[in-house]
Design an enzyme around this catalytic site. Sequence first.
Site, PDB file in Angstrom:
ATOM      1  N   CYS A  83      66.474  25.776  28.239  1.00 52.27           N
ATOM      2  CA  CYS A  83      65.806  24.484  28.107  1.00 52.27           C
ATOM      3  C   CYS A  83      64.536  24.661  27.277  1.00 52.27           C
ATOM      4  CB  CYS A  83      65.469  23.918  29.477  1.00 52.27           C
ATOM      5  SG  CYS A  83      64.526  22.379  29.397  1.00 52.27           S
ATOM      6  N   VAL A  84      64.441  23.928  26.185  1.00 54.71           N
ATOM      7  CA  VAL A  84      63.333  24.078  25.252  1.00 54.71           C
ATOM      8  C   VAL A  84      61.998  23.738  25.899  1.00 54.71           C
ATOM      9  CG1 VAL A  84      63.613  21.778  24.223  1.00 54.71           C
ATOM     10  CG2 VAL A  84      62.536  23.599  22.904  1.00 54.71           C
TER      11      VAL A  84
END
Length: 133
Positions: A83-84
């Site tokens: 997840c960025v």
Amino acid sequence: MTTKTTLLITKDPSHPLAYVALRYAKALLNETDENKKPTLQLFFYADSAHLANRLRWQSADQLDLTQQWQALARKHELALPVCVSTALSRGVSDSENSARHQLTGDNLADGFTLVGLSELAMMLQDDNRLIAF
């Protein structure tokens, strides 16, 4: 019939469940029943984003989970999506996000990719089993 399993890994590499997640993935991929060949999807979220830091040092007496996930991904052609948002908030970035957010350098480990949380939602659209660590 193919069984789809998504592992949602959230624990820091120092947490015992981070190692259990790796062991579970290896066991699942080594199942030999050809009629129910497993399909494994991974998603690294929250503190597990530390696994994607190529600058994370690991002492020789401990298992390097980053290298272990990379080897497993190469062997079984798995994606390693992170997840960025959780990665950036923990100091893990690729070159694209570093440029976008005016950060100095990047440190995303080989094989890992930064993705939006929508990737997890897309993984869970079909008939799927979600296991969180």
